[in-house]
Write a protein that holds these residues in place. Sequence first.
Motif, mmCIF file in Angstrom:
data_model
loop_
_atom_site.group_PDB
_atom_site.id
_atom_site.type_symbol
_atom_site.label_atom_id
_atom_site.label_comp_id
_atom_site.label_asym_id
_atom_site.label_seq_id
_atom_site.Cartn_x
_atom_site.Cartn_y
_atom_site.Cartn_z
ATOM 1 N N PHE A 2 -10.431 3.950 19.877
ATOM 2 C CA PHE A 2 -11.547 3.735 20.668
ATOM 3 C C PHE A 2 -12.317 5.196 20.598
ATOM 4 N N LEU A 3 -13.737 4.661 20.268
ATOM 5 C CA LEU A 3 -14.674 6.027 20.024
ATOM 6 C C LEU A 3 -15.866 5.742 20.633
ATOM 7 N N PRO A 4 -16.068 6.356 21.809
ATOM 8 C CA PRO A 4 -17.448 6.423 22.450
ATOM 9 C C PRO A 4 -18.242 7.552 21.886
ATOM 10 N N ALA A 5 -19.512 7.524 21.928
ATOM 11 C CA ALA A 5 -20.439 8.445 21.145
ATOM 12 C C ALA A 5 -21.615 8.784 22.377
ATOM 13 N N TYR A 6 -22.181 9.906 22.602
ATOM 14 C CA TYR A 6 -22.886 10.392 23.479
ATOM 15 C C TYR A 6 -24.055 11.030 22.723
ATOM 16 N N ASN A 7 -25.343 11.000 23.460
ATOM 17 C CA ASN A 7 -26.561 11.612 23.097
ATOM 18 C C ASN A 7 -27.193 12.689 24.221
ATOM 19 N N ARG A 8 -27.739 13.719 24.021
ATOM 20 C CA ARG A 8 -28.157 14.395 25.037
ATOM 21 C C ARG A 8 -29.449 13.691 25.443
ATOM 22 N N LYS A 9 -29.797 13.602 26.721
ATOM 23 C CA LYS A 9 -31.010 13.256 27.344
ATOM 24 C C LYS A 9 -32.319 13.757 26.727
ATOM 25 N N SER A 10 -32.284 15.116 26.301
ATOM 26 C CA SER A 10 -33.364 15.490 25.677
ATOM 27 C C SER A 10 -33.637 15.319 24.311
ATOM 28 N N ASN A 11 -32.729 14.645 23.609
ATOM 29 C CA ASN A 11 -32.883 14.152 22.363
ATOM 30 C C ASN A 11 -33.019 12.466 22.266
ATOM 31 N N ASP A 12 -33.873 11.862 23.357
ATOM 32 C CA ASP A 12 -34.120 10.657 23.508
ATOM 33 C C ASP A 12 -34.785 10.196 22.098
ATOM 34 N N PRO A 13 -34.366 8.990 21.553
ATOM 35 C CA PRO A 13 -34.947 8.691 20.091
ATOM 36 C C PRO A 13 -36.097 8.377 20.281
ATOM 37 N N VAL A 14 -37.112 8.828 19.234
ATOM 38 C CA VAL A 14 -38.625 8.656 19.371
ATOM 39 C C VAL A 14 -38.829 7.124 18.643
ATOM 40 N N ILE A 15 -37.818 6.270 18.251
ATOM 41 C CA ILE A 15 -38.086 4.954 17.843
ATOM 42 C C ILE A 15 -37.035 3.998 18.393
ATOM 43 N N ASP A 16 -37.454 2.924 18.441
ATOM 44 C CA ASP A 16 -36.527 1.801 18.963
ATOM 45 C C ASP A 16 -35.508 1.365 17.644
ATOM 46 N N SER A 17 -34.228 1.373 18.090
ATOM 47 C CA SER A 17 -33.348 0.808 17.056
ATOM 48 C C SER A 17 -32.233 0.179 17.758
ATOM 49 N N HIS A 18 -31.280 -0.087 17.084
ATOM 50 C CA HIS A 18 -30.047 -0.957 17.710
ATOM 51 C C HIS A 18 -29.130 -0.177 18.657
ATOM 52 N N HIS A 19 -29.277 0.988 18.874
ATOM 53 C CA HIS A 19 -28.798 1.783 19.824
ATOM 54 C C HIS A 19 -29.628 2.250 20.955
ATOM 55 N N PRO A 20 -29.273 2.408 21.984
ATOM 56 C CA PRO A 20 -30.215 2.598 23.287
ATOM 57 C C PRO A 20 -31.024 3.993 23.296
ATOM 58 N N ARG A 21 -32.403 3.985 23.653
ATOM 59 C CA ARG A 21 -32.791 5.177 24.178
ATOM 60 C C ARG A 21 -32.138 5.688 25.457
ATOM 61 N N TYR A 22 -32.694 6.715 26.151
ATOM 62 C CA TYR A 22 -32.059 7.393 27.116
ATOM 63 C C TYR A 22 -31.827 6.340 28.274
ATOM 64 N N THR A 23 -30.509 6.318 28.609
ATOM 65 C CA THR A 23 -30.189 5.155 29.812
ATOM 66 C C THR A 23 -29.259 6.191 30.653
ATOM 67 N N PRO A 24 -29.520 6.381 31.982
ATOM 68 C CA PRO A 24 -28.671 7.328 32.834
ATOM 69 C C PRO A 24 -27.310 6.909 32.796
ATOM 70 N N LEU A 25 -26.460 7.876 32.800
ATOM 71 C CA LEU A 25 -24.995 7.735 32.744
ATOM 72 C C LEU A 25 -24.309 7.717 34.312
ATOM 73 N N GLU A 26 -23.894 6.910 34.934
ATOM 74 C CA GLU A 26 -23.340 6.849 35.989
ATOM 75 C C GLU A 26 -21.862 7.416 35.992
ATOM 76 N N MET A 27 -21.564 8.632 36.051
ATOM 77 C CA MET A 27 -20.397 9.111 35.615
ATOM 78 C C MET A 27 -19.328 8.728 36.959
ATOM 79 N N VAL A 28 -18.191 8.716 36.497
ATOM 80 C CA VAL A 28 -17.054 8.165 37.624
ATOM 81 C C VAL A 28 -15.884 9.262 37.661
ATOM 82 N N PRO A 29 -15.133 9.352 38.609
ATOM 83 C CA PRO A 29 -13.952 10.359 38.562
ATOM 84 C C PRO A 29 -12.867 10.046 37.814
ATOM 85 N N ASN A 30 -11.882 10.847 37.369
ATOM 86 C CA ASN A 30 -11.010 10.694 36.420
ATOM 87 C C ASN A 30 -9.811 9.557 36.888
#
Length: 287
Positions: A225-253
């Motif tokens: 299982f491979l989740p990938a993460y991007n920094r909010k400050s690195n919001d992509p400048v073009i649309d692609s098949h992966h999302p632009r910045y979308t707030p992540l609702e973090m949950v407890p462990n």
Amino acid sequence: MEVTYNINDKTLEVTEEMKDAFAKDGYIIVRKLFENEELVKMKRNYEEGEDYHKFKFMVKDKDGNQSAQITWNFPGNDVFGMAARCEKLAGTCQQLLGGEVYHYHSKFVVKDPKTGGQRAWHQDYGYWYKNGCLFPDMMTVFIAIDPVNKGNGCLQVLQGSHRAGRVEHGQFGGEQGADIERVEELKKFCPLKFVEMDPGDALFFHCNLLHTSDINSSDGRRLAFLPAYNRKSNDPVIDSHHPRYTPLEMVPNNAVLECDNYTGMEGKGFLDMANLKTLKSQVQFNK
């Protein structure tokens, strides 16, 4: 020599030592990030989540061996969604990258016994660069669901290679991946490491870390299982098949252990990899 870390009392404290190791080596290994009870739930989620299998995409290597890949853009609320959003995973990535992160995408990579294909040397940012991500403020976490070893095609990484920056990716020497001549030169300076893992172990690695994997020559499956993460400050400048910045609702462990949603896949945004126009000129990124 890399240092591995262990999770204590179901929490993971990101120390300065871990941050320094990530900056120097391009990765850290955390043993038993997910415990056995969580892995039972994950395996059940994979088996019972019918939508996962509807979007399975086969990736061939140069010898015709195939690995399966399933990719989705948003974490969702099933067991794997809780895993991707939990503090010990997403929160650790946030601290290693030094800023707020969002879920860029997740995937399963499945190497079946005797047939699971190999993967050419590459960097994740080799492809994500083409999605409009201007900076390499991104990372992936490789989480072993099955045992991962040399016999079934564990990841191989060039320790510290992320510090060389992005290497050109394309068609080189009959394969799609990183410029193999540059990779061979980097091998002279960056030690080759085989990352063998038990179920629940996690490899947190920088998007410019060069990595590859061999065919699964064993009698057992290799599911990761491979989740990938991007920094909010690195919001992509073009649309692609992966999302632009979308707030992540973090949950407890404890969210994984408390989750009993094995089949609800609403909002995950599965990708039809075989028909994505934005992938036509890019390398398919199996692990």
